[in-house]
Design an enzyme around this catalytic site. Sequence first.
Site, mmCIF file in Angstrom:
data_model
loop_
_atom_site.group_PDB
_atom_site.id
_atom_site.type_symbol
_atom_site.label_atom_id
_atom_site.label_comp_id
_atom_site.label_asym_id
_atom_site.label_seq_id
_atom_site.Cartn_x
_atom_site.Cartn_y
_atom_site.Cartn_z
ATOM 1 N N VAL A 27 14.370 -53.082 14.295
ATOM 2 C CA VAL A 27 13.701 -53.316 15.533
ATOM 3 C C VAL A 27 13.620 -52.031 16.229
ATOM 4 O O VAL A 27 14.370 -51.498 16.541
ATOM 5 C CB VAL A 27 14.175 -54.389 16.514
ATOM 6 C CG1 VAL A 27 13.343 -54.783 17.699
ATOM 7 C CG2 VAL A 27 14.616 -55.797 15.794
ATOM 8 N N LYS A 70 29.121 -57.576 14.705
ATOM 9 C CA LYS A 70 28.135 -58.680 14.483
ATOM 10 C C LYS A 70 28.456 -59.743 13.563
ATOM 11 O O LYS A 70 27.961 -60.993 13.632
ATOM 12 C CB LYS A 70 26.687 -58.156 13.981
ATOM 13 C CG LYS A 70 25.967 -57.283 15.018
ATOM 14 C CD LYS A 70 25.842 -58.160 16.406
ATOM 15 C CE LYS A 70 24.892 -57.088 17.295
ATOM 16 N NZ LYS A 70 24.406 -58.153 18.430
ATOM 17 N N ASN A 91 21.953 -60.884 25.003
ATOM 18 C CA ASN A 91 21.248 -60.085 24.297
ATOM 19 C C ASN A 91 22.033 -58.881 24.481
ATOM 20 O O ASN A 91 21.723 -57.908 23.873
ATOM 21 C CB ASN A 91 20.193 -60.068 24.913
ATOM 22 C CG ASN A 91 19.065 -58.973 24.285
ATOM 23 O OD1 ASN A 91 18.930 -58.958 23.040
ATOM 24 N ND2 ASN A 91 18.521 -58.087 25.236
ATOM 25 N N TYR A 115 30.069 -51.494 14.179
ATOM 26 C CA TYR A 115 28.753 -52.372 14.490
ATOM 27 C C TYR A 115 28.760 -53.850 13.668
ATOM 28 O O TYR A 115 28.509 -55.002 14.089
ATOM 29 C CB TYR A 115 27.893 -51.642 14.733
ATOM 30 C CG TYR A 115 26.352 -52.148 14.859
ATOM 31 C CD1 TYR A 115 26.281 -52.900 16.273
ATOM 32 C CD2 TYR A 115 25.486 -52.666 14.119
ATOM 33 C CE1 TYR A 115 25.105 -53.432 16.647
ATOM 34 C CE2 TYR A 115 24.326 -53.618 14.324
ATOM 35 C CZ TYR A 115 24.238 -53.954 15.739
ATOM 36 O OH TYR A 115 23.171 -54.675 15.977
ATOM 37 N N ASP A 145 27.724 -55.741 33.879
ATOM 38 C CA ASP A 145 28.391 -55.046 32.643
ATOM 39 C C ASP A 145 29.183 -56.176 32.115
ATOM 40 O O ASP A 145 30.372 -56.516 32.450
ATOM 41 C CB ASP A 145 29.342 -53.991 32.873
ATOM 42 C CG ASP A 145 30.070 -53.207 31.732
ATOM 43 O OD1 ASP A 145 29.848 -53.772 30.787
ATOM 44 O OD2 ASP A 145 30.385 -52.184 31.841
#
Length: 262
Positions: free
Chosen positions: A194, A165, A95, A161, A68
């Site tokens: 995606v 990013k 990732n 989010y 984690d």
Amino acid sequence: MSVFNSSRLLGRNVLVTGASAGIGAAGSNVILCARRLESLKAVAEACTTAHKESGVKEGGNFPIVQLDVSDKQQVASLLDKIPENLRKVDVLVNNAGFVLGVERVGTIADSDIEAMFSTNVLGLISVTQLFVKEFKTRNAGHIINVGSVAGREAYAGGSIYCATKHAVNAFSGSLLRELVDTNIRVTEIQPGMVETEFSIVRFRGNKAAADKVYEGLQPLVAQDIAEEIVWAASRPPHVNIAELFVMPVNQASPTINYRGGK
């Protein structure tokens, strides 16, 4: 994510966080790290099968490490959990990351904010710091951060989010500049839509709501991004792909797309 051949990655050691969705490079040894142990085992089996079918003799080791990235103690002990013969990592792929909810500012749960920042930003930085020290001693290595179109352009309902990013984008850019006097490469891959577990997690397991995100168009799939990661990693040593922005043909931004039917 799938398998992609590249002779420049033969025998190289690649470490991937958030690997429970799967990524492999034929001819490489891939250290698979993620929180979900059972999913990791399935990915390792798929990578092993794909490597055997490729006929490539180099690489083919796919050890799994339950990790984690938001847990600092787990990150600090990561190297000790990697088989000794694979600890000389050549490529780090950050990732691990996710999004929770579509709530707007003022209604976002503190726990969701903390979870996204702990994994998407703080976890990525912690893992990078661990490996960049060793990369510097060898004056070699490649750090590949998986960012997002959300790190280029914000959108309503994605404030946290998008903030994480954007942070990944800024961190990647700063790291690129800090390492300019070395042979260490820094790449940020920025995908658009995606179709993976991403939206299912965002909608807290509501698959019907997740499916609507991609309704009427052909999104990218995990294999598309895996191929871009491997392509960037397999460029000649003097070539660095600093940013790679990838979207479906019918997407132009987080909010501009064409849904005329797949």
